[in-house]
Design a protein around this motif. Structure first.
Motif, PDB file in Angstrom:
ATOM      1  N   MET A  32       0.815  -1.201   0.000  1.00  0.00           N
ATOM      2  CA  MET A  32       0.000   0.000   0.000  1.00  0.00           C
ATOM      3  C   MET A  32       0.856   1.261   0.000  1.00  0.00           C
ATOM      4  N   ARG A  33       2.046   1.175   0.564  1.00  0.00           N
ATOM      5  CA  ARG A  33       2.939   2.337   0.618  1.00  0.00           C
ATOM      6  C   ARG A  33       3.639   2.559  -0.720  1.00  0.00           C
ATOM      7  N   ALA A  34       4.034   1.489  -1.394  1.00  0.00           N
ATOM      8  CA  ALA A  34       4.889   1.619  -2.567  1.00  0.00           C
ATOM      9  C   ALA A  34       4.123   1.713  -3.884  1.00  0.00           C
ATOM     10  N   ALA A  35       2.940   1.086  -3.954  1.00  0.00           N
ATOM     11  CA  ALA A  35       2.303   0.888  -5.261  1.00  0.00           C
ATOM     12  C   ALA A  35       1.239   1.933  -5.572  1.00  0.00           C
ATOM     13  N   ASP A  36       0.980   2.103  -6.859  1.00  0.00           N
ATOM     14  CA  ASP A  36      -0.171   2.874  -7.331  1.00  0.00           C
ATOM     15  C   ASP A  36      -1.368   1.948  -7.504  1.00  0.00           C
ATOM     16  N   GLU A  37      -1.109   0.785  -8.107  1.00  0.00           N
ATOM     17  CA  GLU A  37      -2.116  -0.256  -8.254  1.00  0.00           C
ATOM     18  C   GLU A  37      -1.568  -1.554  -7.680  1.00  0.00           C
ATOM     19  N   ALA A  54      -7.143   3.598  -2.483  1.00  0.00           N
ATOM     20  CA  ALA A  54      -8.560   3.459  -2.174  1.00  0.00           C
ATOM     21  C   ALA A  54      -8.880   2.179  -1.408  1.00  0.00           C
ATOM     22  N   THR A  55      -7.881   1.312  -1.184  1.00  0.00           N
ATOM     23  CA  THR A  55      -8.127   0.064  -0.478  1.00  0.00           C
ATOM     24  C   THR A  55      -7.666   0.172   0.965  1.00  0.00           C
ATOM     25  N   THR A  56      -7.958  -0.864   1.755  1.00  0.00           N
ATOM     26  CA  THR A  56      -7.542  -0.933   3.153  1.00  0.00           C
ATOM     27  C   THR A  56      -6.755  -2.216   3.382  1.00  0.00           C
ATOM     28  N   ARG A  57      -6.032  -2.280   4.502  1.00  0.00           N
ATOM     29  CA  ARG A  57      -5.300  -3.504   4.839  1.00  0.00           C
ATOM     30  C   ARG A  57      -6.268  -4.670   4.940  1.00  0.00           C
ATOM     31  N   LYS A  58      -7.423  -4.444   5.557  1.00  0.00           N
ATOM     32  CA  LYS A  58      -8.411  -5.509   5.723  1.00  0.00           C
ATOM     33  C   LYS A  58      -8.924  -5.991   4.376  1.00  0.00           C
ATOM     34  N   GLY A  59      -9.277  -5.056   3.495  1.00  0.00           N
ATOM     35  CA  GLY A  59      -9.791  -5.437   2.191  1.00  0.00           C
ATOM     36  C   GLY A  59      -8.767  -6.162   1.353  1.00  0.00           C
ATOM     37  N   LEU A  60      -7.514  -5.707   1.438  1.00  0.00           N
ATOM     38  CA  LEU A  60      -6.438  -6.354   0.685  1.00  0.00           C
ATOM     39  C   LEU A  60      -6.186  -7.765   1.213  1.00  0.00           C
ATOM     40  N   ALA A  61      -6.219  -7.918   2.531  1.00  0.00           N
ATOM     41  CA  ALA A  61      -6.007  -9.237   3.136  1.00  0.00           C
ATOM     42  C   ALA A  61      -7.097 -10.220   2.716  1.00  0.00           C
ATOM     43  N   GLU A  62      -8.336  -9.750   2.660  1.00  0.00           N
ATOM     44  CA  GLU A  62      -9.433 -10.626   2.254  1.00  0.00           C
ATOM     45  C   GLU A  62      -9.264 -11.080   0.809  1.00  0.00           C
ATOM     46  N   LEU A  63      -8.791 -10.181  -0.071  1.00  0.00           N
ATOM     47  CA  LEU A  63      -8.524 -10.574  -1.450  1.00  0.00           C
ATOM     48  C   LEU A  63      -7.437 -11.643  -1.512  1.00  0.00           C
ATOM     49  N   MET A  64      -6.387 -11.483  -0.700  1.00  0.00           N
ATOM     50  CA  MET A  64      -5.253 -12.402  -0.732  1.00  0.00           C
ATOM     51  C   MET A  64      -5.630 -13.790  -0.240  1.00  0.00           C
ATOM     52  N   VAL A  65      -6.482 -13.856   0.781  1.00  0.00           N
ATOM     53  CA  VAL A  65      -6.781 -15.132   1.439  1.00  0.00           C
ATOM     54  C   VAL A  65      -8.113 -15.722   1.001  1.00  0.00           C
ATOM     55  N   GLY A  66      -9.048 -14.859   0.599  1.00  0.00           N
ATOM     56  CA  GLY A  66     -10.359 -15.358   0.202  1.00  0.00           C
ATOM     57  C   GLY A  66     -11.343 -15.434   1.345  1.00  0.00           C
ATOM     58  N   ARG A  67     -11.004 -14.837   2.480  1.00  0.00           N
ATOM     59  CA  ARG A  67     -11.889 -14.802   3.643  1.00  0.00           C
ATOM     60  C   ARG A  67     -11.484 -13.624   4.517  1.00  0.00           C
ATOM     61  N   GLU A  68     -12.294 -13.336   5.520  1.00  0.00           N
ATOM     62  CA  GLU A  68     -11.955 -12.269   6.448  1.00  0.00           C
ATOM     63  C   GLU A  68     -10.757 -12.687   7.297  1.00  0.00           C
ATOM     64  N   VAL A  69      -9.832 -11.773   7.497  1.00  0.00           N
ATOM     65  CA  VAL A  69      -8.622 -12.052   8.263  1.00  0.00           C
ATOM     66  C   VAL A  69      -8.542 -11.079   9.434  1.00  0.00           C
ATOM     67  N   LEU A  70      -8.211 -11.620  10.622  1.00  0.00           N
ATOM     68  CA  LEU A  70      -8.017 -10.777  11.798  1.00  0.00           C
ATOM     69  C   LEU A  70      -6.583 -10.269  11.791  1.00  0.00           C
ATOM     70  N   LEU A  71      -6.415  -8.975  11.530  1.00  0.00           N
ATOM     71  CA  LEU A  71      -5.076  -8.405  11.405  1.00  0.00           C
ATOM     72  C   LEU A  71      -4.508  -7.946  12.740  1.00  0.00           C
ATOM     73  N   ASP A  72      -5.381  -7.625  13.690  1.00  0.00           N
ATOM     74  CA  ASP A  72      -4.924  -7.161  14.994  1.00  0.00           C
ATOM     75  C   ASP A  72      -4.876  -8.333  15.963  1.00  0.00           C
TER      76      ASP A  72
END
Length: 358
Positions: A32-37, A54-72
Motif C-alpha cells: 500500500m505504501r509503494a504501489a499505485d495499483e 482506495a483500499t484498506t489492509r483488511k480489504g487487501l487481506a481478504e482478497l489475498m486469502v479469500g476470507r476475512e482475516v483478523l489483522l490485529d
C-alpha cells in the motif's frame, strides 16, 4: 524502518523519472505504501486489481486469502510462571570464527513470549543455533527447566521439552524430497511412540502426519505428497504443527512467518498465543517489528551481538525500535545504547503485560 523509508524514496525517484516498477511483496503495508495499483494473486490466479490509495489492509487481506482475516492480535494478560529456559554469558562465533554473540543473558518464563528484534545479521541466527544445539558456544550456559543443556544434542533437547521453528524452513525445517509422513517423523524417530520392535512404526507415523495436516490446515492432496510440492506457507504450517505437537515446555520460533501469506501469519500467531496461554515459554525472534511488538510480553533489541535494551513492546514505537536496532538511543540519535546494559534476567512475574510494575 528507516532503511525501508529510504528504499521507498528511491522508488519514488525512479517513478518520477517515468520508470516502471513491479514490486512483489507479502507485506500489506509495503504494497500500500509503494504501489499505485495492486494486483492480488491467489493459488496462481489473479483475483483482482485495486487502487492502492482506495483500499484498506483488511480489504487487501481478504482478497489475498479469500476470507476475512483478523489483522490485529489479541494478546490477553496472563500471569507467568517460573523460569523455563535461561542463557548466561553466552558467547558464540560464526562459521568464520568471528564472535557474533557477546555475553548474552536472559530468562524466559512459563506463559511468556520474550521477543528479540534486530536487523538480520546481528547475531540472532548464531544465538538461536547455540540455544537449540546446532552450534557449540565458545562460552556460557544454556539451561532448560534447571538442567544444563549447553553440551546436549538436538535429540536430548527435544526430549527435554524444546521445540524449534527454524528461520529457513527448507534448509532446516523439512527434507524437501521426503513425503509428509517422513517429515512428520523428523526429530521423533527415537521416540517410543513411533517405534515398534526396534523399527519405525509407519502406521503410527502416518496417523501423526494426518493429525498435523488436519489440525494445522496444511493444504495438500495427501500425507504422501512431498514437502517440495507444498507452497511455502503450507510447509511452514506443517513445521509449526510438527513442533507444537511435541507438547513442548519451551519453543524457539525464529522468523516463524517469514515469506508466508497473511492468512498463514494469522494462523501461526494464534497457535503461538494458544501455547503461551497453556504455560509454554516462547522465545520469538523476528525481523518483523509488528510481529514482535504485538506478540511479545517483553522485547529485547539485539545489535552487534549484544542485547542493548529491554523495552515494553506496548509503549515503544516502531521508530524508536528502529533507532535501537541501529544501536542508537531513541531520545539521543547517535548515542550508543550499550553504555548501560539491560537486565533481562529480572523476574518477569514482577511485570504485568501492559508494562507496569505489579
Amino acid at each position: 524502518p528507516q532503511e525501508i523509508e529510504e528504499l521507498f524514496g528511491v522508488l519514488e525517484e525512479l517513478t518520477a523519472q517515468e520508470k516502471t516498477i513491479i514490486f512483489i511483496t507479502h507485506k500489506l503495508d509495503e504494497a500500500m505504501r509503494a504501489a499505485d495499483e495492486i494486483t492480488v494473486l491467489r493459488d496462481g490466479q489473479r483475483v483482482g486489481t485495486v487502487d492502492a490509495g482506495a483500499t484498506t489492509r483488511k480489504g487487501l487481506a481478504e482478497l489475498m486469502v479469500g476470507r476475512e482475516v483478523l489483522l490485529d492480535i489479541d494478546r490477553p494478560s496472563i500471569k507467568t510462571g517460573g523460569v523455563v529456559a535461561s542463557v548466561s554469558d553466552l558467547v558464540v562465533d560464526d562459521d568464520r570464527g568471528i564472535q557474533t554473540v557477546d555475553t548474552v543473558d536472559f530468562e524466559v518464563c512459563a506463559g511468556e513470549i520474550l521477543g528479540i528484534a534486530g536487523v538480520d545479521g546481528n547475531g540472532q541466527s548464531e544465538l538461536i543455533e547455540a540455544i537449540t544445539g546446532l552450534r557449540a558456544p565458545e562460552a556460557g550456559t544454556v539451561r532448560l527447566l534447571g538442567d544444563n543443556v549447553t553440551d546436549s544434542s538436538r535429540r536430548q533437547r527435544i526430549e527435554a521439552g524444546m521445540a524449534y521453528i527454524p528461520e529457513d524452513r527448507q534448509d532446516r525445517g523439512v527434507v524437501m524430497d521426503f513425503d509428509l509422513v517422513g517429515n512428520a517423523l523428523l526429530g521423533s524417530q527415537h521416540s517410543s511412540e513411533f517405534r515398534s520392535s526396534g523399527r519405525v512404526n509407519w502406521d503410527e507415523t502416518r496417523e501423526h502426519a494426518k493429525t498435523i495436516i488436519n489440525e494445522y490446515d496444511v493444504r495438500t492432496p495427501s500425507a504422501d505428497t512431498s514437502a517440495a510440492s507444498l507452497s511455502g506457507g503450507n510447509q511452514q504450517k506443517f513445521i509449526v504443527g510438527r513442533e507444537f505437537e511435541r507438547d513442548p515446555e519451551f519453543v524457539v520460533a525464529s522468523n516463524p512467518t517469514r515469506g508466508v501469506d497473511v492468512g498463514s501469519v494469522e494462523f501461526i500467531h494464534e497457535r503461538l498465543l494458544e501455547l503461551r496461554e497453556a504455560g509454554v515459554a516462547i522465545l520469538l525472534v523476528s525481523s518483523k517489528l509488528r510481529e514482535v511488538q504485538e506478540l511479545s510480553d517483553r522485547l529485547a533489541v539485539m545489535y552487534e551481538g549484544e542485547f542493548i535494551d529491554l523495552v515494553d513492546p506496548t509503549t515503544t514505537t516502531e521508530s524508536e525500535l528502529g533507532l535501537l536496532m541501529a544501536g542508537q538511543q531513541p531520545d539521543n540519535a547517535g548515542g550508543d545504547k550499550r553504555e548501560s546494559e539491560p537486565d533481562l534476567t529480572e523476574d518477569p512475574t514482577d511485570v504485568t503485560t501492559d508494562g507496569e510494575r505489579a
